[in-house]
Structures are given as structure tokens and as C-alpha cells.
Design a protein around this motif. Sequence first.
Motif, PDB file in Angstrom:
ATOM      1  N   SER A 113       0.636  -1.306  -0.071  1.00 16.16           N
ATOM      2  CA  SER A 113      -0.055  -0.007  -0.053  1.00 16.16           C
ATOM      3  C   SER A 113       0.778   1.103  -0.090  1.00 16.16           C
ATOM      4  O   SER A 113       0.309   2.321  -0.243  1.00 16.16           O
ATOM      5  CB  SER A 113      -0.904   0.056   1.156  1.00 16.16           C
ATOM      6  N   GLY A 114       2.052   0.947   0.096  1.00 19.56           N
ATOM      7  CA  GLY A 114       3.000   2.329   0.410  1.00 19.56           C
ATOM      8  C   GLY A 114       3.881   2.551  -0.999  1.00 19.56           C
ATOM      9  O   GLY A 114       4.530   3.574  -0.947  1.00 19.56           O
ATOM     10  N   ALA A 115       3.516   1.634  -2.042  1.00 17.76           N
ATOM     11  CA  ALA A 115       4.433   1.931  -3.079  1.00 17.76           C
ATOM     12  C   ALA A 115       3.680   2.982  -3.936  1.00 17.76           C
ATOM     13  O   ALA A 115       2.786   3.846  -3.665  1.00 17.76           O
ATOM     14  CB  ALA A 115       4.184   0.569  -3.745  1.00 17.76           C
ATOM     15  N   ASN A 116       4.198   3.154  -5.297  1.00 19.59           N
ATOM     16  CA  ASN A 116       3.886   4.283  -6.112  1.00 19.59           C
ATOM     17  C   ASN A 116       2.284   4.337  -6.442  1.00 19.59           C
ATOM     18  O   ASN A 116       1.748   3.557  -7.100  1.00 19.59           O
ATOM     19  CB  ASN A 116       4.600   4.249  -7.321  1.00 19.59           C
ATOM     20  N   ASN A 117       1.774   4.793  -5.615  1.00 22.03           N
ATOM     21  CA  ASN A 117      -0.035   5.160  -5.765  1.00 22.03           C
ATOM     22  C   ASN A 117      -0.208   5.692  -7.194  1.00 22.03           C
ATOM     23  O   ASN A 117      -1.276   5.252  -7.632  1.00 22.03           O
ATOM     24  CB  ASN A 117      -0.596   5.994  -4.732  1.00 22.03           C
ATOM     25  N   GLU A 151      -2.825   4.808 -12.383  1.00 22.69           N
ATOM     26  CA  GLU A 151      -2.675   4.597 -13.952  1.00 22.69           C
ATOM     27  C   GLU A 151      -2.876   3.250 -14.472  1.00 22.69           C
ATOM     28  O   GLU A 151      -3.346   3.160 -15.690  1.00 22.69           O
ATOM     29  CB  GLU A 151      -1.067   4.965 -14.451  1.00 22.69           C
ATOM     30  N   ALA A 152      -2.588   2.238 -13.627  1.00 20.24           N
ATOM     31  CA  ALA A 152      -2.731   0.953 -14.195  1.00 20.24           C
ATOM     32  C   ALA A 152      -4.228   0.594 -14.118  1.00 20.24           C
ATOM     33  O   ALA A 152      -4.912   0.148 -14.823  1.00 20.24           O
ATOM     34  CB  ALA A 152      -2.069   0.082 -13.194  1.00 20.24           C
ATOM     35  N   VAL A 153      -4.990   1.252 -13.086  1.00 18.96           N
ATOM     36  CA  VAL A 153      -6.293   0.861 -12.826  1.00 18.96           C
ATOM     37  C   VAL A 153      -7.196   1.593 -13.873  1.00 18.96           C
ATOM     38  O   VAL A 153      -8.017   1.039 -14.636  1.00 18.96           O
ATOM     39  CB  VAL A 153      -7.100   1.339 -11.339  1.00 18.96           C
ATOM     40  N   LEU A 154      -6.564   2.800 -14.248  1.00 16.24           N
ATOM     41  CA  LEU A 154      -7.389   3.714 -15.367  1.00 16.24           C
ATOM     42  C   LEU A 154      -7.150   3.025 -16.686  1.00 16.24           C
ATOM     43  O   LEU A 154      -7.907   2.827 -17.673  1.00 16.24           O
ATOM     44  CB  LEU A 154      -6.697   5.151 -15.443  1.00 16.24           C
TER      45      LEU A 154
END
Length: 122
Positions: free
Chosen positions: A28-32, A37-40
Motif C-alpha cells: 500500500s505504500g508503493a507508487n500510488n 494509472e494501471a487501474v485507469l
Amino acid sequence: MDRFVLTDAQWAKMEPHCLGKPTDPGRSGANNRLFLEAVLWIVRTGSPWRDLPATFGNWSTAFRRFRDWREADVFKRIFDALTEEPDMEYAMVDATIVKVHRHGQGAKGGLRARPLAVPKAA
């Protein structure tokens, strides 16, 4: 990735509502921003999670993170933050957009021809 879908202004509104910080341990602390962008990308293309490009990271990790965020209502908070000030550009409705069928315009039943009430001769 060279090109992002999110602008810096959009990301600035979303960032406070994301889970975790870069200093937090775990996924959860990685590049949000890259995760969003992946979800989009998934939403835009309609592809399954297994087809997520390698530039976004492991598809399984991204999906598990998506599931965690969905259960924590993070996407709802982000949506609410982005829709605080709607521009209402697409909410304008007038008669040129919406047409009602002619049967739906009047009152129930419509006009009826009624003969004069003449008492019957006995």
C-alpha cells in the motif's frame, strides 16, 4: 512510462485520499500514482488484469491492491474529491435533447366523445 493519463492537478487532488505513503512498508505504500494509472488503463481498455503491461508491475499484485482499495472505499473517496466542484457542463437538459412520445404528453385517458345523457324511455 513517459506519458500519464492523470494530470498533476488531478493527482494533487487524489493523493491525500490514497492508502499508504511511500515510507509505509508493504504494497500500500508503493507508487500510488502508477497504480492508479494501471487501474485507469484497465478501465480504458476493458482488458483483464492478466493483460496489464509489465510497466505497471505484476498484474496479481495490482489486482490485490485494487481489491483492497475497493473494500476500503478509497475509490469512492477519490471520486467524491474530484466531484466537489462539478462544472455541470453535461447536465444541461432541454427539449432538443429529450423528446417525449406524444402518448406520454397528456393526461391519463385523453379526450373521449361522450354522448348526451338522455334518459331512456320506459
